[in-house]
Design a protein around this motif. Structure first.
Motif, PDB file in Angstrom:
ATOM      1  N   ILE A  13       0.762  -1.159  -0.108  1.00  0.00           N
ATOM      2  CA  ILE A  13       0.247   0.077   0.076  1.00  0.00           C
ATOM      3  C   ILE A  13       0.898   1.171  -0.235  1.00  0.00           C
ATOM      4  CG2 ILE A  13      -1.629   1.221   1.279  1.00  0.00           C
ATOM      5  CD1 ILE A  13      -2.797  -1.545   2.108  1.00  0.00           C
ATOM      6  N   VAL A  14       1.852   1.235   0.951  1.00  0.00           N
ATOM      7  CA  VAL A  14       2.932   2.433   0.897  1.00  0.00           C
ATOM      8  C   VAL A  14       3.490   2.697  -0.415  1.00  0.00           C
ATOM      9  CG1 VAL A  14       5.029   3.247   2.012  1.00  0.00           C
ATOM     10  CG2 VAL A  14       2.829   2.379   3.292  1.00  0.00           C
ATOM     11  N   VAL A  15       3.791   1.479  -1.128  1.00  0.00           N
ATOM     12  CA  VAL A  15       4.623   1.737  -2.392  1.00  0.00           C
ATOM     13  C   VAL A  15       3.843   2.118  -3.420  1.00  0.00           C
ATOM     14  CG1 VAL A  15       5.705   0.451  -4.338  1.00  0.00           C
ATOM     15  CG2 VAL A  15       6.242  -0.207  -1.690  1.00  0.00           C
ATOM     16  N   ILE A  16       2.386   1.864  -3.310  1.00  0.00           N
ATOM     17  CA  ILE A  16       1.500   2.448  -4.370  1.00  0.00           C
ATOM     18  C   ILE A  16       1.218   3.992  -4.277  1.00  0.00           C
ATOM     19  CG2 ILE A  16      -1.062   2.228  -5.154  1.00  0.00           C
ATOM     20  CD1 ILE A  16      -0.882  -0.657  -4.433  1.00  0.00           C
ATOM     21  N   ILE A  17       1.143   4.162  -2.841  1.00  0.00           N
ATOM     22  CA  ILE A  17       1.012   5.633  -2.563  1.00  0.00           C
ATOM     23  C   ILE A  17       2.297   6.566  -2.881  1.00  0.00           C
ATOM     24  CG2 ILE A  17       0.797   7.345  -0.615  1.00  0.00           C
ATOM     25  CD1 ILE A  17      -1.163   5.176   0.770  1.00  0.00           C
ATOM     26  N   ILE A  18       3.463   6.090  -2.667  1.00  0.00           N
ATOM     27  CA  ILE A  18       4.432   6.884  -2.762  1.00  0.00           C
ATOM     28  C   ILE A  18       4.797   6.778  -4.356  1.00  0.00           C
ATOM     29  CG2 ILE A  18       7.123   6.848  -2.647  1.00  0.00           C
ATOM     30  CD1 ILE A  18       6.725   5.403   0.045  1.00  0.00           C
ATOM     31  N   ALA A  19       4.638   5.761  -5.021  1.00  0.00           N
ATOM     32  CA  ALA A  19       4.852   5.927  -6.536  1.00  0.00           C
ATOM     33  C   ALA A  19       3.607   6.762  -7.115  1.00  0.00           C
ATOM     34  CB  ALA A  19       4.586   4.649  -6.989  1.00  0.00           C
ATOM     35  N   VAL A  20       2.493   6.803  -6.773  1.00  0.00           N
ATOM     36  CA  VAL A  20       1.526   7.600  -7.506  1.00  0.00           C
ATOM     37  C   VAL A  20       1.791   9.014  -7.218  1.00  0.00           C
ATOM     38  CG1 VAL A  20      -0.857   7.934  -7.979  1.00  0.00           C
ATOM     39  CG2 VAL A  20      -0.013   5.585  -7.783  1.00  0.00           C
ATOM     40  N   SER A  21       2.034   9.184  -5.828  1.00  0.00           N
ATOM     41  CA  SER A  21       2.102  10.353  -5.478  1.00  0.00           C
ATOM     42  C   SER A  21       3.368  11.422  -6.048  1.00  0.00           C
ATOM     43  CB  SER A  21       2.391  10.528  -3.688  1.00  0.00           C
ATOM     44  OG  SER A  21       1.210   9.962  -2.904  1.00  0.00           O
ATOM     45  N   SER A  22       4.476  10.542  -6.184  1.00  0.00           N
ATOM     46  CA  SER A  22       5.612  11.208  -6.781  1.00  0.00           C
ATOM     47  C   SER A  22       5.093  11.408  -8.194  1.00  0.00           C
ATOM     48  CB  SER A  22       6.613   9.950  -6.784  1.00  0.00           C
ATOM     49  OG  SER A  22       7.106   9.779  -5.262  1.00  0.00           O
ATOM     50  N   ILE A  23       4.734  10.474  -8.946  1.00  0.00           N
ATOM     51  CA  ILE A  23       4.368  10.810 -10.350  1.00  0.00           C
ATOM     52  C   ILE A  23       3.679  12.090 -10.559  1.00  0.00           C
ATOM     53  CG2 ILE A  23       3.546   9.917 -12.341  1.00  0.00           C
ATOM     54  CD1 ILE A  23       4.292   7.157 -11.449  1.00  0.00           C
ATOM     55  N   PHE A  24       2.340  12.082  -9.718  1.00  0.00           N
ATOM     56  CA  PHE A  24       1.536  13.170  -9.606  1.00  0.00           C
ATOM     57  C   PHE A  24       2.385  14.539  -9.163  1.00  0.00           C
ATOM     58  CE2 PHE A  24      -1.860  15.836  -8.341  1.00  0.00           C
ATOM     59  CZ  PHE A  24      -2.839  15.910  -9.409  1.00  0.00           C
ATOM     60  N   PHE A  25       3.089  14.414  -8.246  1.00  0.00           N
ATOM     61  CA  PHE A  25       3.785  15.634  -7.744  1.00  0.00           C
ATOM     62  C   PHE A  25       4.654  16.328  -9.016  1.00  0.00           C
ATOM     63  CE2 PHE A  25       7.437  17.802  -5.608  1.00  0.00           C
ATOM     64  CZ  PHE A  25       6.807  18.608  -4.928  1.00  0.00           C
ATOM     65  N   THR A  26       5.292  15.460  -9.918  1.00  0.00           N
ATOM     66  CA  THR A  26       6.101  15.657 -10.823  1.00  0.00           C
ATOM     67  C   THR A  26       5.650  16.446 -11.850  1.00  0.00           C
ATOM     68  OG1 THR A  26       7.813  14.211  -9.995  1.00  0.00           O
ATOM     69  CG2 THR A  26       8.013  15.143 -12.160  1.00  0.00           C
ATOM     70  N   PHE A  27       4.507  15.913 -12.278  1.00  0.00           N
ATOM     71  CA  PHE A  27       3.984  16.033 -13.587  1.00  0.00           C
ATOM     72  C   PHE A  27       2.443  16.834 -13.609  1.00  0.00           C
ATOM     73  CE2 PHE A  27       6.860  12.358 -14.516  1.00  0.00           C
ATOM     74  CZ  PHE A  27       7.721  12.806 -15.234  1.00  0.00           C
ATOM     75  N   GLY A  28       1.851  16.390 -12.437  1.00  0.00           N
ATOM     76  CA  GLY A  28       0.460  16.744 -12.650  1.00  0.00           C
ATOM     77  C   GLY A  28      -0.284  17.873 -11.287  1.00  0.00           C
ATOM     78  N   ALA A  29       0.544  18.164 -10.302  1.00  0.00           N
ATOM     79  CA  ALA A  29       0.099  18.951  -9.217  1.00  0.00           C
ATOM     80  C   ALA A  29      -0.132  20.292  -9.916  1.00  0.00           C
ATOM     81  CB  ALA A  29       1.206  18.761  -8.302  1.00  0.00           C
ATOM     82  N   ASN A  30       1.180  21.008 -10.519  1.00  0.00           N
ATOM     83  CA  ASN A  30       1.116  22.293 -10.804  1.00  0.00           C
ATOM     84  C   ASN A  30      -0.180  22.528 -12.042  1.00  0.00           C
ATOM     85  OD1 ASN A  30       2.937  23.345  -9.206  1.00  0.00           O
ATOM     86  ND2 ASN A  30       4.398  22.495 -10.695  1.00  0.00           N
ATOM     87  N   SER A  50      -0.777  15.677  -4.109  1.00  0.00           N
ATOM     88  CA  SER A  50      -0.414  14.396  -4.515  1.00  0.00           C
ATOM     89  C   SER A  50      -0.471  13.320  -3.519  1.00  0.00           C
ATOM     90  CB  SER A  50       1.214  14.582  -4.753  1.00  0.00           C
ATOM     91  OG  SER A  50       1.539  15.818  -5.751  1.00  0.00           O
ATOM     92  N   LEU A  51      -0.457  13.424  -2.255  1.00  0.00           N
ATOM     93  CA  LEU A  51      -0.561  12.499  -1.380  1.00  0.00           C
ATOM     94  C   LEU A  51      -2.103  12.051  -1.366  1.00  0.00           C
ATOM     95  CD1 LEU A  51       0.403  10.619   0.964  1.00  0.00           C
ATOM     96  CD2 LEU A  51      -0.272  12.650   2.696  1.00  0.00           C
ATOM     97  N   ALA A  52      -2.903  12.792  -1.521  1.00  0.00           N
ATOM     98  CA  ALA A  52      -4.428  12.501  -1.746  1.00  0.00           C
ATOM     99  C   ALA A  52      -4.797  11.668  -2.933  1.00  0.00           C
ATOM    100  CB  ALA A  52      -5.397  13.927  -1.786  1.00  0.00           C
ATOM    101  N   VAL A  53      -4.168  12.078  -4.188  1.00  0.00           N
ATOM    102  CA  VAL A  53      -4.078  11.341  -5.210  1.00  0.00           C
ATOM    103  C   VAL A  53      -3.636   9.891  -4.997  1.00  0.00           C
ATOM    104  CG1 VAL A  53      -3.485  11.331  -7.690  1.00  0.00           C
ATOM    105  CG2 VAL A  53      -4.016  13.263  -6.756  1.00  0.00           C
ATOM    106  N   GLY A  54      -2.371   9.695  -4.454  1.00  0.00           N
ATOM    107  CA  GLY A  54      -1.776   8.579  -4.052  1.00  0.00           C
ATOM    108  C   GLY A  54      -2.806   7.531  -3.244  1.00  0.00           C
ATOM    109  N   ILE A  55      -3.276   8.205  -2.337  1.00  0.00           N
ATOM    110  CA  ILE A  55      -4.403   7.402  -1.314  1.00  0.00           C
ATOM    111  C   ILE A  55      -5.436   6.862  -2.120  1.00  0.00           C
ATOM    112  CG2 ILE A  55      -5.760   7.452   0.654  1.00  0.00           C
ATOM    113  CD1 ILE A  55      -3.687   9.409   1.754  1.00  0.00           C
ATOM    114  N   ALA A  56      -5.875   7.729  -3.128  1.00  0.00           N
ATOM    115  CA  ALA A  56      -7.105   7.331  -3.923  1.00  0.00           C
ATOM    116  C   ALA A  56      -6.738   6.282  -4.756  1.00  0.00           C
ATOM    117  CB  ALA A  56      -7.424   8.610  -4.569  1.00  0.00           C
ATOM    118  N   ALA A  57      -5.564   6.353  -5.293  1.00  0.00           N
ATOM    119  CA  ALA A  57      -4.961   5.221  -6.150  1.00  0.00           C
ATOM    120  C   ALA A  57      -5.137   3.865  -5.440  1.00  0.00           C
ATOM    121  CB  ALA A  57      -3.805   5.642  -7.038  1.00  0.00           C
TER     122      ALA A  57
END
Length: 303
Positions: free
Chosen positions: A20-37, A123-130
Motif C-alpha cells: 500500500i505504501v509503495v502504491i501511494i509513494i509511486a503515484v504521489s511522486s509521479i503526480f507531484f512531478t507532472f500533475g500537481a502544478n 499528490s498524497l491525496a491522489v496517491g491514497i485514492a489510487a
C-alpha cells in the motif's frame, strides 16, 4: 461485526502495508512531478475570480479617480514636504495598498512553504485514492476469510462494471461541482465586495476548498452504485433504507455542515444533491437492485 473481526481486518491490512505504501509513494511522486502544478493552475484559471473587478465599469472609474488623487497627494508631498503633507501622503499610501489589493488577480501565499505543502498534500491525496481500490479488496478478502460476507460473490466482469459505473458517476459529480463552484465563488466574491471587504484568498485555502467540494460532489454521485451493491448482495435491505430515509437526510445535512464553510448556502449545495440522489438511487434499487427472490416476493404480495 465484533471487535475481534475488526482487529483481524486491521491485521490483514498491516501485512500488506508495504504494498500500500509503495502504491501511494509511486503515484504521489509521479503526480507531484507532472500533475500537481497543472491541476492547481487549471483550478485558478477557471475558478479564481480575478477578472470580476474589471467587469464593473463604475468600479474601474472609481479606482481611476482614486489613483489620480493618490498620485496628486504623493507628488505634492514630494515637492512640498511638510508635516501636514506627510500625514496626507501616509494616508494616501494606505489607500494605494487597498486599491492594489482590490486589483489582485491571483491568490496570495501566507507562508513561504505554502505552495510546496499544497503540492505535497494534493499528490498524497491522489496517491491514497489510487491505493483505495486495493485497500477495499484486502478488506473484503479478510472479511470473507473470517466467514463474513460469504454471499458477496463478485465476478471480474461484474467488478469491471462496478468500477466503470463508479468512475463515470464520479466524473459526472466532479463536472457538476466544477460548474456549481464557478457560480458559487463569484457569488461569494460579489458579496464580500458589497460588504466593503477586500477578498484576498490564500492559495492553499482556495485550492483545498475547491478540491474538497469537488470530491464531495463526486462521492454524492456514487450513491446509486453503493446502494445498488449493498441491496443486490443482501448486505442491506431495501426496506431498511426506505424506513430510515429521514434519519439519512439528517445525516446528509450533518455531513454538509461538517465538510463545508459555516454558511447555509454551501451546506444546502452539498446536502440537497445528496438527498436527491438518494431518492433516485432508492427508486433505481427498488426496480433493478433487489435480488430475484425479493422481486418475486414483491410481485406475489402485489397480487
Amino acid at each position: 461485526m465484533e471487535a475481534r473481526d475488526w482487529a483481524e481486518v486491521i491485521l490483514g491490512l498491516r501485512r500488506e502495508v508495504l504494498k500500500i505504501v509503495v502504491i501511494i509513494i509511486a503515484v504521489s511522486s509521479i503526480f507531484f512531478t507532472f500533475g500537481a502544478n497543472l491541476v492547481i493552475g487549471k483550478i485558478l484559471s477557471d475558478l479564481f475570480p480575478a477578472e470580476m473587478v474589471f467587469e464593473n465599469r463604475e468600479k474601474i472609474l472609481e479606482m481611476t479617480e482614486e489613483l489620480k488623487n493618490i498620485t496628486s497627494t504623493l507628488e505634492n508631498y514630494a515637492y512640498h514636504p511638510s508635516e501636514v503633507n506627510r500625514s496626507l501622503a501616509f494616508e494616501a499610501s494606505k489607500r494605494l495598498v487597498r486599491v492594489a489589493m482590490e486589483l489582485t488577480s491571483s491568490p496570495i501565499l501566507i507562508s513561504p512553504l505554502e505552495g510546496l505543502l499544497l503540492n505535497l498534500k494534493i499528490s498524497l491525496a491522489v496517491g491514497i485514492a489510487a491505493a483505495l481500490p486495493y485497500i477495499l479488496y484486502l478488506i473484503l478478502k479478510t472479511l470473507r476469510s473470517r466467514g463474513i460476507m460469504q454471499d458477496v460473490a463478485i465476478k471480474k466482469t461484474t467488478a469491471f462494471k462496478y468500477i466503470l459505473a463508479s468512475l463515470i458517476l464520479f466524473a459526472m459529480g466532479v463536472v457538476y461541482g466544477y460548474n456549481m463552484m464557478k457560480l458559487f465563488i463569484r457569488f461569494l466574491y460579489t458579496m464580500a465586495v458589497a460588504q466593503g471587504a477586500v477578498p484576498l484568498y490564500s492559495l492553499s485555502e482556495f485550492v483545498n476548498f475547491v478540491a474538497l467540494m469537488l470530491v464531495l460532489f463526486g462521492l454524492v454521485f456514487e450513491l446509486p452504485v453503493v446502494m445498488f451493491f449493498l441491496v443486490r448482495n443482501g448486505i442491506v435491505q431495501y426496506e431498511t433504507l426506505a424506513y430510515y430515509r429521514r434519519h439519512i437526510y439528517v445525516a446528509f445535512f450533518v455531513i454538509g455542515a461538517i465538510t463545508t464553510p459555516p454558511d447555509v448556502f454551501t451546506q444546502l449545495m452539498v446536502a440537497v444533491p445528496m438527498v436527491v440522489f438518494f431518492e433516485i438511487s432508492l427508486l433505481f434499487v427498488r426496480f433493478f437492485g433487489r435480488k430475484k427472490s425479493d422481486t418475486g416476493e414483491l410481485l406475489t404480495d402485489n397480487r
